[in-house]
Design a protein around this motif. Structure first.
Motif, PDB file in Angstrom:
ATOM      1  N   TRP A  70      94.605 157.316  -2.242  1.00  0.00           N
ATOM      2  CA  TRP A  70      93.424 157.205  -1.380  1.00  0.00           C
ATOM      3  C   TRP A  70      92.894 155.781  -1.430  1.00  0.00           C
ATOM      4  O   TRP A  70      93.125 155.057  -2.394  1.00  0.00           O
ATOM      5  CB  TRP A  70      92.365 158.201  -1.817  1.00  0.00           C
ATOM      6  CG  TRP A  70      92.794 159.613  -1.549  1.00  0.00           C
ATOM      7  CD1 TRP A  70      93.601 160.386  -2.331  1.00  0.00           C
ATOM      8  CD2 TRP A  70      92.464 160.409  -0.413  1.00  0.00           C
ATOM      9  NE1 TRP A  70      93.793 161.621  -1.741  1.00  0.00           N
ATOM     10  CE2 TRP A  70      93.098 161.661  -0.564  1.00  0.00           C
ATOM     11  CE3 TRP A  70      91.687 160.192   0.722  1.00  0.00           C
ATOM     12  CZ2 TRP A  70      92.981 162.685   0.369  1.00  0.00           C
ATOM     13  CZ3 TRP A  70      91.568 161.220   1.651  1.00  0.00           C
ATOM     14  CH2 TRP A  70      92.206 162.442   1.480  1.00  0.00           C
ATOM     15  N   GLU A  71      92.185 155.415  -0.375  1.00  0.00           N
ATOM     16  CA  GLU A  71      91.635 154.065  -0.297  1.00  0.00           C
ATOM     17  C   GLU A  71      90.439 154.037   0.636  1.00  0.00           C
ATOM     18  O   GLU A  71      90.225 154.957   1.429  1.00  0.00           O
ATOM     19  CB  GLU A  71      92.695 153.083   0.209  1.00  0.00           C
ATOM     20  CG  GLU A  71      93.099 153.323   1.653  1.00  0.00           C
ATOM     21  CD  GLU A  71      94.164 152.345   2.144  1.00  0.00           C
ATOM     22  OE1 GLU A  71      94.566 151.437   1.391  1.00  0.00           O
ATOM     23  OE2 GLU A  71      94.583 152.489   3.303  1.00  0.00           O
ATOM     24  N   PHE A  72      89.688 152.959   0.514  1.00  0.00           N
ATOM     25  CA  PHE A  72      88.723 152.620   1.550  1.00  0.00           C
ATOM     26  C   PHE A  72      89.523 151.847   2.589  1.00  0.00           C
ATOM     27  O   PHE A  72      90.257 150.916   2.250  1.00  0.00           O
ATOM     28  CB  PHE A  72      87.594 151.756   0.981  1.00  0.00           C
ATOM     29  CG  PHE A  72      86.761 152.468  -0.061  1.00  0.00           C
ATOM     30  CD1 PHE A  72      85.906 153.499   0.312  1.00  0.00           C
ATOM     31  CD2 PHE A  72      86.851 152.132  -1.392  1.00  0.00           C
ATOM     32  CE1 PHE A  72      85.147 154.170  -0.644  1.00  0.00           C
ATOM     33  CE2 PHE A  72      86.100 152.784  -2.355  1.00  0.00           C
ATOM     34  CZ  PHE A  72      85.236 153.810  -1.972  1.00  0.00           C
ATOM     35  N   PRO A  73      89.453 152.232   3.860  1.00  0.00           N
ATOM     36  CA  PRO A  73      90.329 151.626   4.861  1.00  0.00           C
ATOM     37  C   PRO A  73      90.021 150.152   5.104  1.00  0.00           C
ATOM     38  O   PRO A  73      88.910 149.690   4.885  1.00  0.00           O
ATOM     39  CB  PRO A  73      90.068 152.470   6.108  1.00  0.00           C
ATOM     40  CG  PRO A  73      88.724 153.060   5.894  1.00  0.00           C
ATOM     41  CD  PRO A  73      88.556 153.235   4.429  1.00  0.00           C
ATOM     42  N   GLY A  74      91.032 149.462   5.578  1.00  0.00           N
ATOM     43  CA  GLY A  74      90.913 148.049   5.892  1.00  0.00           C
ATOM     44  C   GLY A  74      92.294 147.460   6.059  1.00  0.00           C
ATOM     45  O   GLY A  74      93.233 148.174   6.395  1.00  0.00           O
ATOM     46  N   PHE A  79      83.508 157.545   3.447  1.00  0.00           N
ATOM     47  CA  PHE A  79      84.787 157.795   4.103  1.00  0.00           C
ATOM     48  C   PHE A  79      85.920 157.226   3.262  1.00  0.00           C
ATOM     49  O   PHE A  79      85.899 156.052   2.887  1.00  0.00           O
ATOM     50  CB  PHE A  79      84.806 157.140   5.490  1.00  0.00           C
ATOM     51  CG  PHE A  79      86.079 157.400   6.234  1.00  0.00           C
ATOM     52  CD1 PHE A  79      86.224 158.549   6.988  1.00  0.00           C
ATOM     53  CD2 PHE A  79      87.134 156.512   6.171  1.00  0.00           C
ATOM     54  CE1 PHE A  79      87.407 158.807   7.662  1.00  0.00           C
ATOM     55  CE2 PHE A  79      88.322 156.762   6.839  1.00  0.00           C
ATOM     56  CZ  PHE A  79      88.446 157.914   7.590  1.00  0.00           C
ATOM     57  N   ILE A  80      86.906 158.074   2.969  1.00  0.00           N
ATOM     58  CA  ILE A  80      88.126 157.630   2.299  1.00  0.00           C
ATOM     59  C   ILE A  80      89.319 158.148   3.093  1.00  0.00           C
ATOM     60  O   ILE A  80      89.205 159.141   3.825  1.00  0.00           O
ATOM     61  CB  ILE A  80      88.198 158.084   0.826  1.00  0.00           C
ATOM     62  CG1 ILE A  80      88.147 159.613   0.704  1.00  0.00           C
ATOM     63  CG2 ILE A  80      87.077 157.417   0.018  1.00  0.00           C
ATOM     64  CD1 ILE A  80      88.366 160.126  -0.726  1.00  0.00           C
ATOM     65  N   ALA A  81      90.435 157.456   2.953  1.00  0.00           N
ATOM     66  CA  ALA A  81      91.630 157.828   3.710  1.00  0.00           C
ATOM     67  C   ALA A  81      92.843 157.779   2.794  1.00  0.00           C
ATOM     68  O   ALA A  81      92.925 156.955   1.886  1.00  0.00           O
ATOM     69  CB  ALA A  81      91.815 156.881   4.894  1.00  0.00           C
ATOM     70  N   GLN A  82      93.788 158.692   3.044  1.00  0.00           N
ATOM     71  CA  GLN A  82      94.998 158.780   2.226  1.00  0.00           C
ATOM     72  C   GLN A  82      96.143 158.070   2.920  1.00  0.00           C
ATOM     73  O   GLN A  82      96.438 158.328   4.094  1.00  0.00           O
ATOM     74  CB  GLN A  82      95.354 160.242   1.980  1.00  0.00           C
ATOM     75  CG  GLN A  82      96.490 160.417   0.994  1.00  0.00           C
ATOM     76  CD  GLN A  82      96.829 161.878   0.756  1.00  0.00           C
ATOM     77  OE1 GLN A  82      96.819 162.678   1.682  1.00  0.00           O
ATOM     78  NE2 GLN A  82      97.135 162.220  -0.492  1.00  0.00           N
TER      79      GLN A  82
END
Length: 139
Positions: A34-38, A20-23
């Motif tokens: 994009w990033e790995f969420p946190g 899972f990646i999020a923009q």
């Protein structure tokens, strides 16, 4: 100039061989990347507690923090970010994007097709190494 130093956590969530990646929102710091969420570790929290709280706030899912993958320190000019990346195990909930504009589930090899925040790249490298080691040791 004394730059603020932020200690943040990121979760690498895997499902059926995809990650899972999020923009980030275009108008945010590092917008469009994009990033790995946190998110930030609050006073009194362990990295695991912070990651589980942040993933619930950002994505409305419950997770359990797993194996540490990597730390990275990156100077973004206006601040220094120390990022701690962990595997995160999704327990329950349906993903809602509360802090991002887009999401994707991508294979390990597809991660290279996305432009990530600089601090996330060492986590991607560590993930590659972890998967390679894991596949090598599973007989």
């Amino acid at each position: 100039m004394n730059k603020p130093r932020l200690v943040v956590v990121a979760g690498v969530i895997e499902k059926q061989g995809n990650y899972f990646i999020a923009q980030r929102f275009d108008n945010a710091s590092q917008g469009g990347l994009w990033e790995f969420p946190g998110g930030k570790i609050e006073v009194g929290e362990t990295p695991s507690q912070a990651l589980e709280r942040e993933l619930y706030e950002e994505l409305a899912i419950r997770t359990v923090t797993g194996l540490w993958l990597a730390d990275s320190v990156f100077d973004y000019g206006d601040k220094i970010v120390e990022l701690k990346g962990y595997l995160s195990h999704w327990q329950q909930g349906e993903i809602q994007l509360n802090s991002h504009q887009q999401m994707a589930w991508v294979s390990l090899s597809q991660l290279g097709n996305y432009q990530f925040c600089a601090a996330d790249y060492p986590i991607i490298t560590a993930l590659h190494d972890y998967i390679a080691l894991k596949s090598h040791t599973e007989v």
